[in-house]
Design an enzyme around this catalytic site. Sequence first.
Site, mmCIF file in Angstrom:
data_model
loop_
_atom_site.group_PDB
_atom_site.id
_atom_site.type_symbol
_atom_site.label_atom_id
_atom_site.label_comp_id
_atom_site.label_asym_id
_atom_site.label_seq_id
_atom_site.Cartn_x
_atom_site.Cartn_y
_atom_site.Cartn_z
ATOM 1 N N ASP A 78 -3.342 1.649 -6.971
ATOM 2 C CA ASP A 78 -3.248 2.594 -5.863
ATOM 3 C C ASP A 78 -2.128 3.607 -6.072
ATOM 4 O O ASP A 78 -2.237 4.759 -5.657
ATOM 5 C CB ASP A 78 -3.017 1.838 -4.552
ATOM 6 C CG ASP A 78 -4.287 1.153 -4.073
ATOM 7 O OD1 ASP A 78 -5.142 0.841 -4.914
ATOM 8 O OD2 ASP A 78 -4.420 0.930 -2.862
ATOM 9 N N CYS A 119 -3.381 -6.978 -7.202
ATOM 10 C CA CYS A 119 -3.125 -5.743 -6.460
ATOM 11 C C CYS A 119 -4.056 -5.527 -5.278
ATOM 12 O O CYS A 119 -4.923 -6.323 -4.985
ATOM 13 C CB CYS A 119 -3.110 -4.555 -7.411
ATOM 14 S SG CYS A 119 -1.592 -4.529 -8.399
ATOM 15 N N ASP A 120 -3.886 -4.369 -4.670
ATOM 16 C CA ASP A 120 -4.219 -4.103 -3.273
ATOM 17 C C ASP A 120 -5.627 -4.500 -2.840
ATOM 18 O O ASP A 120 -5.803 -5.199 -1.858
ATOM 19 C CB ASP A 120 -4.004 -2.622 -2.978
ATOM 20 C CG ASP A 120 -2.568 -2.183 -3.212
ATOM 21 O OD1 ASP A 120 -1.951 -2.682 -4.161
ATOM 22 O OD2 ASP A 120 -2.072 -1.347 -2.453
ATOM 23 N N LYS A 121 -6.648 -4.029 -3.528
ATOM 24 C CA LYS A 121 -8.020 -4.302 -3.095
ATOM 25 C C LYS A 121 -8.654 -5.414 -3.912
ATOM 26 O O LYS A 121 -9.727 -5.907 -3.582
ATOM 27 C CB LYS A 121 -8.888 -3.034 -3.217
ATOM 28 C CG LYS A 121 -8.247 -1.797 -2.633
ATOM 29 C CD LYS A 121 -7.765 -2.002 -1.209
ATOM 30 C CE LYS A 121 -6.850 -0.891 -0.753
ATOM 31 N NZ LYS A 121 -5.596 -0.779 -1.490
ATOM 32 N N CYS A 192 4.301 -4.071 -7.040
ATOM 33 C CA CYS A 192 5.442 -3.302 -6.529
ATOM 34 C C CYS A 192 6.317 -4.156 -5.617
ATOM 35 O O CYS A 192 5.837 -4.982 -4.857
ATOM 36 C CB CYS A 192 4.953 -2.064 -5.805
ATOM 37 S SG CYS A 192 3.901 -1.025 -6.841
ATOM 38 N N GLU A 440 -5.409 5.993 1.222
ATOM 39 C CA GLU A 440 -4.038 5.777 1.668
ATOM 40 C C GLU A 440 -3.283 7.100 1.651
ATOM 41 O O GLU A 440 -3.565 7.982 0.838
ATOM 42 C CB GLU A 440 -3.316 4.784 0.758
ATOM 43 C CG GLU A 440 -3.802 3.367 0.916
ATOM 44 C CD GLU A 440 -2.998 2.382 0.078
ATOM 45 O OE1 GLU A 440 -3.156 1.179 0.321
ATOM 46 O OE2 GLU A 440 -2.231 2.817 -0.795
ATOM 47 N N SER A 466 -0.380 3.250 2.871
ATOM 48 C CA SER A 466 0.107 2.242 1.937
ATOM 49 C C SER A 466 1.044 1.292 2.658
ATOM 50 O O SER A 466 1.663 1.644 3.672
ATOM 51 C CB SER A 466 0.851 2.930 0.793
ATOM 52 O OG SER A 466 1.689 2.032 0.128
#
Length: 551
Positions: A78, A119-121, A192, A440, A466
């Site tokens: 992202d 990670c995010d998704k 992150c 985002e 985000s």
Amino acid sequence: MKSDKIKKGVERAGARSLLYATGLSKDDMAKPFIGVVTSRTDLIPGHIHMPRLERFIERGICAGGGVPFFFGVPGICDGIAMGHSGMRYSLASRELIADMIECIMKAHCLDGLVCLTNCDKITPGMLMAAGRLNVPTIVVTAGPMMSGNHKGRRLSLVKDTFEAVGRFKAGDISQDELNTLEMCACPGAGACQGLYTANSMACVTEALGLSVPGCATALAVSAKKDRIAQESGEKIVNLVRRNILPRSIARREAFENAIKIDMALGGSTNTVLHIIAVAKEFGVNIPLELFDEISKATPHITNILPGGEHFMEDLDSAGGIPAIMKRMKNQLSDIMTVSSKTISQIANDAQILDENVIKDYKNAYHKEGGIAVLKGNLAPEGAVIKQTAVSDAMMKFKGKAKVFDSEEAAMMAIMAGKIKKGDCVVIRYEGPKGGPGMREMLSPTAAIVGLGLANDVALITDGRFSGGTQGPCIGHIAPEAQAGGVIAIVQDGDEITIDIPARRLELKVPEDEIKLRLSKWKAPVSKETEGYLARYAKAVSSASKGAVLEA
């Protein structure tokens, strides 16, 4: 075992021959077949170290008496996709990941599943597959990144790169300083460093009971993470032999536990979308309003980036999610986990090693949890804000609308100095259908913070933010503009009021005028007319329902 469908019987001679061609022995045919789905890629720092973790998972599966089969799914970073059209693919990839895992697992009749993710998704996509398949599953989240360092100051991605853009534009730092921060903020492998979406979802996964204790916060580069990977490989074989299924662990009580822990931590607003979507695959209905209900009753007991001062490495050193469970033991349901320990057993075994990182309830950072759900004529289905990242001065806000029909248009205005104190930036047509893909908005929110306007400007959108966002930034406005929500008819200069304590988001325009504007409104042509996003836009639901595919 499910794998007997491809291993046993005269009619399976051809399938067995193909399996022998992969190097299996006859003895292997009697063992559980374990799928290991990995999202390793050279593109994402959170995933570049996965080959090492794969080795330890493989070692564990073999030690437990199983046969590992590795297969891959794609991953999108992202941070790299942020601020341009590529971000439209991020949320949409969640559904692809779930579908791909379903295809491989069902086509090959595998007995169990280890999900190596970060990670995010990707993590929620794998969780959705686990619920849909309901075969024994353990999730290994690959761990947070270490903090960066420059001249003795710890650095993080969002504060020291995205927000630094605004500081550079404001003249607070030089080009050389910005270049140095770029090089130092991210020192290597891992997700992150704060409670952005990747680490928030890792904590949610452990809270659900689908990762072994300590997994969420163990650093990517640590031997502790290697040991967790091996332990997970061993335990998945045991879960298969005992037929312990994900839906028997992640029941409604588990999802409520996960939301409580998420609220206590102050995680990303994206967890709302993902928990609703994951729960649906587990056969559990989680309404948007439940997040607000739990948040009001759950003190915020950690102060982790982006809204706070601590890093994920600090939370790990303080005892990780088991220590959070210990602090919250009386509020959590005592469910079983993939570790074969219950929540209360994990909590009893845990230690809170730093009272400054994990506060007690009397000394909580905030009386309420991380997320608030706002409603009003601008968001009758709801909107979401990370309230613990908002200053006291901005908990109530009244401003004049500055309206933009895309993130790019808003970013240009922000960087050109056209956003002033008292403005409420409105970014629309960025929702699940309108984006499409519900991008985002870290770039504009970080720029506003970097320009020193965090306590003077609000931002609302039918897109999302985000986990790195801070300040009065309200996302997930539903219905979205593309679906004819009121946000579609907001005009420059309209007064907008935000009242977070009262959970209200209002457009101060007479009801008759709103109806008149809506009667004249027509939905714009979709930004994507071919390819995956065009199909996605036709099938995706409202953000209030988790932005899941309905067809």
